[in-house]
Write a protein that holds these residues in place. Structure first.
Motif, PDB file in Angstrom:
ATOM      1  N   HIS A 149       0.824  -1.208   0.000  1.00  0.00           N
ATOM      2  CA  HIS A 149       0.000   0.000   0.000  1.00  0.00           C
ATOM      3  C   HIS A 149       0.865   1.268   0.000  1.00  0.00           C
ATOM      4  CE1 HIS A 149      -3.415  -2.493   0.540  1.00  0.00           C
ATOM      5  NE2 HIS A 149      -3.312  -2.676   1.835  1.00  0.00           N
ATOM      6  N   ASP A 150       2.179   1.119   0.061  1.00  0.00           N
ATOM      7  CA  ASP A 150       3.089   2.266   0.187  1.00  0.00           C
ATOM      8  C   ASP A 150       3.724   2.560  -1.168  1.00  0.00           C
ATOM      9  OD1 ASP A 150       5.158   4.070   0.752  1.00  0.00           O
ATOM     10  OD2 ASP A 150       5.478   3.226   2.749  1.00  0.00           O
ATOM     11  N   LEU A 151       3.172   3.534  -1.877  1.00  0.00           N
ATOM     12  CA  LEU A 151       3.650   3.848  -3.224  1.00  0.00           C
ATOM     13  C   LEU A 151       5.078   4.379  -3.209  1.00  0.00           C
ATOM     14  CD1 LEU A 151       3.179   4.178  -6.253  1.00  0.00           C
ATOM     15  CD2 LEU A 151       2.037   6.364  -5.768  1.00  0.00           C
ATOM     16  N   GLU A 152       5.382   5.277  -2.290  1.00  0.00           N
ATOM     17  CA  GLU A 152       6.723   5.855  -2.266  1.00  0.00           C
ATOM     18  C   GLU A 152       7.777   4.806  -1.969  1.00  0.00           C
ATOM     19  OE1 GLU A 152       6.945   9.240   0.282  1.00  0.00           O
ATOM     20  OE2 GLU A 152       5.635  10.467  -0.992  1.00  0.00           O
ATOM     21  N   ASP A 153       7.514   3.950  -1.014  1.00  0.00           N
ATOM     22  CA  ASP A 153       8.474   2.891  -0.699  1.00  0.00           C
ATOM     23  C   ASP A 153       8.610   1.920  -1.862  1.00  0.00           C
ATOM     24  OD1 ASP A 153      10.183   1.556   1.343  1.00  0.00           O
ATOM     25  OD2 ASP A 153       8.742  -0.068   1.049  1.00  0.00           O
ATOM     26  N   ALA A 154       7.507   1.656  -2.558  1.00  0.00           N
ATOM     27  CA  ALA A 154       7.537   0.709  -3.671  1.00  0.00           C
ATOM     28  C   ALA A 154       8.477   1.152  -4.782  1.00  0.00           C
ATOM     29  CB  ALA A 154       6.129   0.515  -4.227  1.00  0.00           C
ATOM     30  N   VAL A 155       8.492   2.446  -5.099  1.00  0.00           N
ATOM     31  CA  VAL A 155       9.244   2.891  -6.260  1.00  0.00           C
ATOM     32  C   VAL A 155      10.731   3.057  -5.971  1.00  0.00           C
ATOM     33  CG1 VAL A 155       7.218   4.055  -7.188  1.00  0.00           C
ATOM     34  CG2 VAL A 155       8.909   5.387  -5.898  1.00  0.00           C
TER      35      VAL A 155
END
Length: 328
Positions: free
Chosen positions: A222-228
Motif C-alpha cells: 500500500h506504500d507507493l513511495e516505498d515501492a518505487v
C-alpha cells in the motif's frame, strides 16, 4: 488440427514468449519482412473503441500480407441477440483468425466468459485484445520494451505497477497479465495499490504459485513511495476494485486522486535511471503529471510501437506452426 487460442498470457509458455519476442525484434530491425500471412483474412471484433490495439493489428495484418476486417458489435447481428454459437459458426467459414476486445465494467467477468465461449466454438485462432480480466497483447509489447531497455538484465530489474487515479473504471487486464508473465519468466514486480484496489486474489495466488517455481518475485504494497525506491520502471495503471462497487468505489477513487498519481518527485525516488511506462490511454493531471508523461523518462511511444511488432510475431507464429495446437 485444434486451433490455438491466446486468451491469457499463460496460454503461452515462457519459451514461447521468448521465441515470439525474438521474432518481433527481428521484424522491428527489418531482418524479417516476409508476407507470412499472404491470402489470410483476419477479423477484428470490438465492443468498445480502440486506438493502439485496433490500428496495430490492422497494420500488422497488412504488413504480413493479410486483409483485416474490423467490426463493431452494433454492425453484426449480435446486436439483435444472434447467439455466439451462430456468429462464430459463420465467422469460422470466412476468417482465418479472430481478434476480440470485449468487456463491460458494469458486468465484471462477463467479457472474459464471452471470449471463452467464442473460443469454444471457434475452429480458427481467437486472440484476446483486452477483456475485463486479461490483456496478453499489451504485455507482450511491454516485455519487448523491457528487453530493449535492459537486455538480459530484465529478470534482475524490478518493475512497479502503480495504481493511479482515474475517474473511469478500467479493466485490470494489463495488471493481471503482467503479474502472470513476470511469474512465468522469473521477473521481479511490485504492485502498489491503495486498500480496496488489490489485484484479484485468484490472480495473485496463481502468480505466486508460478513464481515459486521460477524464482520470480511478486510483491504487493500500500506504500507507493516505498515501492518505487530503487526500481527500474514505474508503470502507471488504473483498475477497478474487485471488492468495492457503485458509489462506494467512486467515492473511494475520488478520495485517492491527489495521493495516487505519478509525479516527478515520485520518479526521483525511483532513481535517475528509472523509466516511466504507460499502456495508454491516460490523462495528464489524473493518472500522471504532464512532466512525467512527456518527459525524458517516458517510454510510452516505444511501448505503443512495439504493439505492432509483437502482434506481427504472434500472428506469424500462430500460422507457421510454432504456436499451433499444443499449449504449454
Amino acid at each position: 488440427m485444434t486451433a490455438r487460442h491466446i486468451l491469457r498470457i499463460q496460454d503461452l509458455s515462457a519459451k514461447e514468449m521468448c521465441s515470439l519476442l525474438d521474432l518481433a525484434e527481428a521484424m522491428k530491425r527489418g531482418d524479417d519482412t516476409s508476407a507470412h500471412l499472404a491470402g489470410r483474412c483476419i477479423g477484428l471484433l470490438f465492443n468498445v473503441p480502440s486506438t493502439r490495439t485496433r490500428v496495430s493489428f490492422q497494420v500488422a495484418a497488412s504488413q504480413l500480407g493479410a486483409d483485416s476486417y474490423p467490426y463493431g458489435v452494433e454492425e453484426l447481428r449480435l446486436a439483435n441477440r444472434e447467439s455466439i454459437e451462430d456468429t462464430i459458426g459463420v465467422l469460422n467459414r470466412y476468417l482465418d483468425a479472430l481478434v476480440v476486445r470485449w468487456y463491460d465494467m458494469n458486468d465484471y467477468g462477463a467479457g472474459h466468459r464471452r471470449l471463452r465461449a467464442m473460443a469454444e466454438q471457434a475452429t480458427i485462432p481467437v486472440i484476446n485484445a483486452l477483456d475485463d480480466e486479461e490483456h496478453p497483447c499489451q504485455v507482450l509489447a511491454d516485455l519487448m520494451t523491457l528487453r530493449e531497455l535492459y537486455g538480459g538484465e530484465v529478470p534482475a530489474r524490478r518493475v512497479v505497477y502503480a495504481w493511479s487515479y482515474s475517474p473511469r473504471q478500467k479493466t485490470p487486464g494489463v495488471l493481471h497479465s503482467s503479474m502472470m508473465a513476470a511469474a512465468l519468466l522469473g521477473h521481479r514486480v511490485t504492485v502498489a495499490h491503495p486498500p480496496g484496489f488489490a489485484p484479484e486474489e485468484r490472480v495473485t495466488r496463481a502468480a505466486r504459485d508460478a513464481a515459486a517455481r521460477t524464482g520470480a518475485s511478486i510483491e504487493l504494497t500500500h506504500d507507493l513511495e516505498d515501492a518505487v525506491r530503487g526500481c527500474a520502471a514505474v508503470y502507471t495503471l488504473s483498475w477497478k476494485s474487485p471488492t468495492l462497487a457503485g458509489q462506494e468505489e467512486i467515492q473511494a477513487r475520488t478520495r485517492l486522486a491527489d495521493r495516487w498519481r505519478i509525479t516527478e518527485p515520485l520518479m526521483r525516488l525511483a532513481g535517475d535511471e528509472a523509466v516511466f511506462l504507460d499502456c495508454m490511454p491516460t490523462n495528464r493531471g489524473e493518472e500522471v503529471d504532464a512532466d512525467v508523461k512527456d518527459g525524458p523518462r517516458s517510454r510510452i511511444f516505444q511501448q505503443a510501437e512495439n504493439r505492432l511488432h509483437t502482434q506481427k510475431a504472434l500472428l506469424t507464429q500462430l500460422f507457421d506452426g510454432t504456436l499451433t495446437g499444443g499449449g504449454r
